[in-house]
Design a protein around this motif. Structure first.
Motif, PDB file in Angstrom:
ATOM      1  N   THR A  36       8.682  -7.054  -4.003  1.00 19.46           N
ATOM      2  CA  THR A  36       7.366  -7.549  -3.613  1.00 19.46           C
ATOM      3  C   THR A  36       7.085  -7.189  -2.154  1.00 19.46           C
ATOM      4  O   THR A  36       7.935  -7.388  -1.281  1.00 19.46           O
ATOM      5  CB  THR A  36       7.277  -9.076  -3.796  1.00 19.46           C
ATOM      6  N   ILE A  37       5.874  -6.679  -1.902  1.00 14.00           N
ATOM      7  CA  ILE A  37       5.405  -6.362  -0.557  1.00 14.00           C
ATOM      8  C   ILE A  37       4.351  -7.394  -0.180  1.00 14.00           C
ATOM      9  O   ILE A  37       3.365  -7.561  -0.904  1.00 14.00           O
ATOM     10  CB  ILE A  37       4.815  -4.937  -0.483  1.00 14.00           C
ATOM     11  N   ILE A  38       4.542  -8.048   0.932  1.00 14.26           N
ATOM     12  CA  ILE A  38       3.613  -9.097   1.374  1.00 14.26           C
ATOM     13  C   ILE A  38       3.033  -8.703   2.725  1.00 14.26           C
ATOM     14  O   ILE A  38       3.771  -8.461   3.680  1.00 14.26           O
ATOM     15  CB  ILE A  38       4.334 -10.450   1.497  1.00 14.26           C
ATOM     16  N   PHE A  39       1.708  -8.617   2.809  1.00 16.55           N
ATOM     17  CA  PHE A  39       1.029  -8.337   4.073  1.00 16.55           C
ATOM     18  C   PHE A  39       0.610  -9.683   4.677  1.00 16.55           C
ATOM     19  O   PHE A  39      -0.160 -10.430   4.078  1.00 16.55           O
ATOM     20  CB  PHE A  39      -0.189  -7.442   3.855  1.00 16.55           C
ATOM     21  N   ARG A  40       1.134  -9.924   5.893  1.00 22.21           N
ATOM     22  CA  ARG A  40       0.874 -11.221   6.549  1.00 22.21           C
ATOM     23  C   ARG A  40      -0.400 -11.168   7.397  1.00 22.21           C
ATOM     24  O   ARG A  40      -0.746 -10.129   7.912  1.00 22.21           O
ATOM     25  CB  ARG A  40       2.057 -11.574   7.443  1.00 22.21           C
ATOM     26  N   ILE A  77       1.100  -8.379  -2.333  1.00 24.49           N
ATOM     27  CA  ILE A  77       0.381  -9.621  -2.076  1.00 24.49           C
ATOM     28  C   ILE A  77      -0.232  -9.551  -0.681  1.00 24.49           C
ATOM     29  O   ILE A  77       0.456  -9.218   0.294  1.00 24.49           O
ATOM     30  CB  ILE A  77       1.325 -10.843  -2.163  1.00 24.49           C
ATOM     31  N   PHE A  78      -1.522  -9.862  -0.582  1.00 26.76           N
ATOM     32  CA  PHE A  78      -2.204  -9.928   0.708  1.00 26.76           C
ATOM     33  C   PHE A  78      -2.402 -11.398   1.086  1.00 26.76           C
ATOM     34  O   PHE A  78      -3.284 -12.063   0.555  1.00 26.76           O
ATOM     35  CB  PHE A  78      -3.561  -9.215   0.643  1.00 26.76           C
ATOM     36  N   VAL A  79      -1.560 -11.899   1.960  1.00 24.63           N
ATOM     37  CA  VAL A  79      -1.733 -13.257   2.477  1.00 24.63           C
ATOM     38  C   VAL A  79      -2.913 -13.278   3.441  1.00 24.63           C
ATOM     39  O   VAL A  79      -3.748 -14.177   3.409  1.00 24.63           O
ATOM     40  CB  VAL A  79      -0.447 -13.741   3.173  1.00 24.63           C
ATOM     41  N   ASN A  80      -2.961 -12.259   4.298  1.00 17.45           N
ATOM     42  CA  ASN A  80      -4.083 -12.111   5.227  1.00 17.45           C
ATOM     43  C   ASN A  80      -5.142 -11.222   4.560  1.00 17.45           C
ATOM     44  O   ASN A  80      -5.019 -10.003   4.514  1.00 17.45           O
ATOM     45  CB  ASN A  80      -3.602 -11.478   6.529  1.00 17.45           C
ATOM     46  N   LYS A  81      -6.178 -11.831   4.032  1.00 19.75           N
ATOM     47  CA  LYS A  81      -7.203 -11.102   3.285  1.00 19.75           C
ATOM     48  C   LYS A  81      -7.991 -10.144   4.167  1.00 19.75           C
ATOM     49  O   LYS A  81      -8.617  -9.203   3.669  1.00 19.75           O
ATOM     50  CB  LYS A  81      -8.168 -12.090   2.613  1.00 19.75           C
ATOM     51  N   MET A 129      -9.969   5.122   2.618  1.00 17.35           N
ATOM     52  CA  MET A 129      -9.759   4.211   1.489  1.00 17.35           C
ATOM     53  C   MET A 129      -9.232   2.875   1.991  1.00 17.35           C
ATOM     54  O   MET A 129      -8.358   2.833   2.859  1.00 17.35           O
ATOM     55  CB  MET A 129      -8.778   4.811   0.480  1.00 17.35           C
ATOM     56  N   PRO A 130      -9.748   1.752   1.466  1.00 19.17           N
ATOM     57  CA  PRO A 130      -9.253   0.441   1.892  1.00 19.17           C
ATOM     58  C   PRO A 130      -7.798   0.244   1.503  1.00 19.17           C
ATOM     59  O   PRO A 130      -7.329   0.761   0.485  1.00 19.17           O
ATOM     60  CB  PRO A 130     -10.182  -0.543   1.171  1.00 19.17           C
ATOM     61  N   LEU A 131      -7.097  -0.536   2.295  1.00 13.84           N
ATOM     62  CA  LEU A 131      -5.661  -0.706   2.120  1.00 13.84           C
ATOM     63  C   LEU A 131      -5.316  -1.299   0.757  1.00 13.84           C
ATOM     64  O   LEU A 131      -4.299  -0.920   0.160  1.00 13.84           O
ATOM     65  CB  LEU A 131      -5.112  -1.603   3.239  1.00 13.84           C
ATOM     66  N   ASN A 132      -6.135  -2.200   0.239  1.00 13.70           N
ATOM     67  CA  ASN A 132      -5.803  -2.805  -1.053  1.00 13.70           C
ATOM     68  C   ASN A 132      -5.815  -1.777  -2.184  1.00 13.70           C
ATOM     69  O   ASN A 132      -4.998  -1.832  -3.108  1.00 13.70           O
ATOM     70  CB  ASN A 132      -6.730  -3.978  -1.371  1.00 13.70           C
ATOM     71  N   LYS A 133      -6.728  -0.795  -2.126  1.00  8.99           N
ATOM     72  CA  LYS A 133      -6.760   0.246  -3.150  1.00  8.99           C
ATOM     73  C   LYS A 133      -5.602   1.233  -2.975  1.00  8.99           C
ATOM     74  O   LYS A 133      -5.059   1.745  -3.958  1.00  8.99           O
ATOM     75  CB  LYS A 133      -8.103   0.976  -3.119  1.00  8.99           C
TER      76      LYS A 133
END
Length: 389
Positions: free
Chosen positions: A385-389, A343-347, A325-329
């Protein structure tokens, strides 16, 4: 065997080796060897002098026998279902976290206010009164009883003769059970039907069913697992579940419905028995391991065969299971349980595939660190908030 232990601790063990290790651990003398090896080779007594290694190890052995395998999220497919059920020892002892502190690319924890989900719900009675149901808090009124983890509607002695009616609307009185983000709850309806509700879900149901008449409930939104009381136990009455885009008719069966407001599709998956799906012009009887996917935008319906039923229904058993499964899901599912924003800063990281089984009692930091440790995906936690850089 020391090589197998090392392979397990470094997450490089395969299915055959894992089975060999588990069989070897059935002998008490081998369990001592395993524990002593960890203590000696990793100096856990020196590094973690507050850790009760005996308790942690006993918990590991119990997990082998009684709990689903808890598998951290891995990118490589070799770990699809091969990681050890003994992984709990690495969760019980903060070994990986201390190891990471020497890394210059550490995750950033500004202020972590993200709590692990728990049993909680809001019960709205027919008169509009709202009651907060919480773990460890009992609630009883008339034929309703809750112990903080589930709510049970008991059949009243005169249920066959008289049905409670709202005088203003002349309709059957309904209750609502609303599960907030970070919550889950189990309900047993007056007819014996059981419903497990996932985070961010809402169920509308009668206080009392009319005997012999079709029993109807509505999943207003969210996700629910139904174990329906058969019609022969309810004077032959059918059971229907209504959602915004479909109607499901059942006679006695188990199925899962996922119908979140912020998702484009409604997923209805049959586990046991048979259900009749109706949506606009579509009508079909599902067999076990079949799933309908209704697109809410254009009302199209696809029927698919499910090969991984466990990943769909495991949430009600205390674990989340993800397969390629993709990380965003994955994070969308976890954000509901941990009541957080992602939030995904690094798409580029959004579509990285992971596989694993996560215990719902784990902290969000433990889960995020397994993601970081696998693919070096840097993240930051700031408040909720969780932010992926």
């Amino acid at each position: 065997m020391k090589k197998l232990i090392l392979k397990y601790l470094t997450n490089s063990i395969d299915d055959i080796e894992l089975n060999k290790l588990q069989d070897w651990l059935k002998e008490p003398k081998n369990q001592k060897i395993f524990k002593d090896f960890i203590i000696d080779d990793f100096n856990l007594n020196r590094m973690h002098n507050k850790v009760d290694v005996d308790t942690a190890f006993n918990n590991v052995l119990e997990n082998i026998a009684s709990k689903p395998k808890v598998i951290p999220l891995y990118k490589r497919k070799i770990f699809r279902y091969a990681a050890a059920s003994l992984i709990a020892i690495l969760i019980s002892i903060p070994f990986l976290f201390n190891k990471a502190k020497t890394d210059n690319n550490n995750p950033i924890i500004v202020n972590n206010n993200i709590k692990t989900g728990t049993d909680k719900a809001i019960l709205t009675l027919e008169d509009g009164t709202s009651v907060a149901l919480e773990k460890g808090k009992n609630y009883t009124i008339k034929n309703i009883a809750s112990n903080g983890e589930e709510i049970i509607y008991k059949t009243t002695p005169n249920a066959n003769k008289k049905v409670k009616v709202n005088k203003a609307s002349r309709e059957i009185a309904y209750n609502y059970l609303t599960i907030p983000r970070g919550g889950q709850y189990h309900i047993k309806l007056e007819d014996g039907t059981q419903v497990w509700l996932n985070s961010e879900s809402k169920l509308k149901y009668p206080v009392t069913f009319i005997k012999g008449k079709t029993r109807k409930v509505e999943l207003v939104y969210g996700e629910a697992y139904f174990d329906v009381s058969p019609s022969e136990n309810n004077q032959g009455s059918k059971f229907k579940v209504i959602t915004n885009n479909q109607e499901i008719e059942v006679l006695g069966t188990e199925f899962n419905i996922k119908a979140y407001k912020d998702e484009d599709n409604i997923y209805s998956t049959l586990v046991e028995g048979n259900i009749l799906i109706k949506s606009n012009l579509y009508e079909n009887i599902l067999s076990p391991n079949q799933q309908t996917i209704i697109n809410k935008n254009d009302n199209t319906v696809n029927l698919v065969n499910v090969t991984d039923l466990y990943s769909i229904t495991s949430w009600r058993k205390g674990v989340f299971s993800f397969k390629d499964m993709p990380l965003n899901k994955i994070m969308k599912v976890l954000s509901r349980w941990y009541d957080s924003e992602v939030i995904f800063v690094n798409k580029d990281t959004e579509n990285i595939l992971f596989t694993g089984i996560l215990d719902k009692n784990q902290s969000i930091e433990e889960i995020l660190f397994s993601i970081y440790n696998t693919n070096n995906i840097k993240y930051e936690i700031n408040d909720k908030t969780i932010i992926f850089r």
